[in-house]
Motif scaffolding. Structure first.
Motif, short mmCIF file in Angstrom:
data_model
loop_
_atom_site.label_atom_id
_atom_site.label_comp_id
_atom_site.label_asym_id
_atom_site.label_seq_id
_atom_site.Cartn_x
_atom_site.Cartn_y
_atom_site.Cartn_z
N GLY A 119 9.65 -10.31 4.41
CA GLY A 119 8.26 -9.92 4.44
C GLY A 119 7.96 -8.94 3.31
O GLY A 119 8.83 -8.65 2.49
N PRO A 120 6.71 -8.42 3.29
CA PRO A 120 5.69 -8.52 4.31
C PRO A 120 5.23 -9.95 4.59
O PRO A 120 5.09 -10.74 3.66
CB PRO A 120 4.54 -7.67 3.75
CG PRO A 120 5.17 -6.75 2.76
CD PRO A 120 6.30 -7.55 2.17
N TYR A 121 4.97 -10.22 5.87
CA TYR A 121 4.53 -11.54 6.29
C TYR A 121 3.05 -11.53 6.64
O TYR A 121 2.52 -10.52 7.12
CB TYR A 121 5.30 -11.98 7.55
CG TYR A 121 6.79 -12.05 7.40
CD1 TYR A 121 7.40 -13.17 6.84
CD2 TYR A 121 7.60 -11.01 7.84
CE1 TYR A 121 8.79 -13.24 6.72
CE2 TYR A 121 8.98 -11.07 7.74
CZ TYR A 121 9.56 -12.20 7.17
OH TYR A 121 10.93 -12.25 7.06
N MET B 9 -3.30 -7.23 0.05
CA MET B 9 -2.27 -6.61 -0.78
C MET B 9 -1.73 -5.39 -0.06
O MET B 9 -2.50 -4.56 0.44
CB MET B 9 -2.83 -6.17 -2.14
CG MET B 9 -1.75 -5.58 -3.06
SD MET B 9 -2.41 -4.50 -4.36
CE MET B 9 -2.88 -3.05 -3.43
N VAL B 10 -0.43 -5.30 0.02
CA VAL B 10 0.23 -4.12 0.57
C VAL B 10 0.66 -3.22 -0.59
O VAL B 10 1.27 -3.70 -1.55
CB VAL B 10 1.46 -4.50 1.42
CG1 VAL B 10 2.29 -3.26 1.76
CG2 VAL B 10 1.02 -5.20 2.70
N ARG B 11 0.31 -1.95 -0.51
CA ARG B 11 0.75 -0.98 -1.51
C ARG B 11 1.69 0.02 -0.85
O ARG B 11 1.39 0.55 0.22
CB ARG B 11 -0.44 -0.23 -2.11
CG ARG B 11 -0.04 0.73 -3.25
CD ARG B 11 -1.19 1.63 -3.61
NE ARG B 11 -1.51 2.54 -2.50
CZ ARG B 11 -2.63 3.25 -2.42
NH1 ARG B 11 -3.56 3.15 -3.35
NH2 ARG B 11 -2.85 4.05 -1.39
N GLY C 175 3.57 -2.98 -5.22
CA GLY C 175 2.51 -3.76 -4.58
C GLY C 175 2.99 -5.15 -4.26
O GLY C 175 3.76 -5.74 -5.03
N ILE C 176 2.56 -5.67 -3.11
CA ILE C 176 2.93 -7.02 -2.69
C ILE C 176 1.64 -7.78 -2.39
O ILE C 176 0.88 -7.41 -1.50
CB ILE C 176 3.84 -7.02 -1.45
CG1 ILE C 176 5.08 -6.15 -1.69
CG2 ILE C 176 4.25 -8.44 -1.10
CD1 ILE C 176 5.07 -4.85 -0.97
#
Length: 245
Positions: free
Chosen positions: A40-42, A158-160, A151-152
């Motif tokens: 993940g992140p999923y 978006m996950v930071r 960042g993803i």
């Protein structure tokens, strides 16, 4: 409010077997489908089942041994900040709305770098597990502090993450905090939102009720100041004068 799970953790391994290829500058990365990610992140639609997680609404954080989840929330239960702590390391996590067709981390990273530069801070781009990261050393009230931004990009989110501590300069020292990223779940929802707007986070109902109960409890009255035996509005008592004989 803090959430934690005790026990002995294990260090995470990088199952990718190498670094992600750096995209050409100026080209936006298309979010990789969660089903193709080894970790993940999923997205919530692809998240593995049977995992204990703290449900904060748009984010579900796995319960990893030896990781303390620190949550800063408003009185109404809206979460403003999420920080995961393990030993000397900390990882701040945020999640934001993004378009379906392309990722936004490249643009966000460039804005972070320019913002740091305007404050006289030099930032360096490096390759990490999830692609290009940003490292900087900033001055805080506690002195110079190293930060590592990553960042993803996902489908419409978006996950930071921001690492602080030894993991900011040496990713191999992130330990179990990497497991939290590997098990993170994002529930974007179907509501239309402006790009880059933070996705809403809320305390679980049980935790929110606990906060309200704590706020409803009356504060203990402060101890009364010494009065030397005098009542309210009176001065100290005077000893009677000796009567003449």
């Amino acid at each position: 409010m803090m959430f934690s799970r005790g026990g002995s953790g294990r260090h995470a391994r990088d199952d990718r077997g190498g670094r992600a290829e750096r995209p050409a500058r100026g080209s936006a990365r298309v979010p990789q489908p969660p089903a193709e990610r080894p970790t993940g992140p999923y997205d919530v639609a692809e998240a593995p089942s049977g995992v204990e997680r703290l449900d904060l609404g748009s984010l579900q954080i796995p319960a990893v041994p030896d990781v303390e989840i620190r949550v800063q929330a408003n009185p109404d239960g809206a979460v403003q900040q999420v920080v995961l702590v393990n030993g000397e390391n900390a990882l701040q996590i945020g999640v934001f709305a993004a378009p379906r067709s392309e990722g936004i981390w490249d643009e966000v990273r460039d804005e972070i770098r320019k913002s740091l530069f305007s404050e006289g801070v030099a930032a360096e781009e490096t390759d990490g597990e999830y692609g290009v990261e940003l490292r900087a050393r900033v001055r805080t009230a506690d002195g110079l502090t190293d930060l590592r931004f990553l960042g993803i990009d996902g489908p419409r989110w978006m996950v930071r993450g921001v690492f602080q501590g030894p993991a900011a300069t040496d990713p191999s020292r992130a330990g179990v905090l990497v497991e939290c990223l590997h098990g993170l779940v994002v529930d974007r929802g179907q509501e239309a939102k402006p790009v880059r707007e933070p996705l809403p986070l809320r305390l679980p109902k049980e935790a929110s009720d606990q906060v309200h109960e704590q706020q409803a409890e009356p504060e203990p009255a402060p101890p009364a100041p010494p009065t030397n035996g005098a009542g309210p509005g009176q001065g100290p008592r005077r000893r009677p004068s000796p009567r003449p004989r």
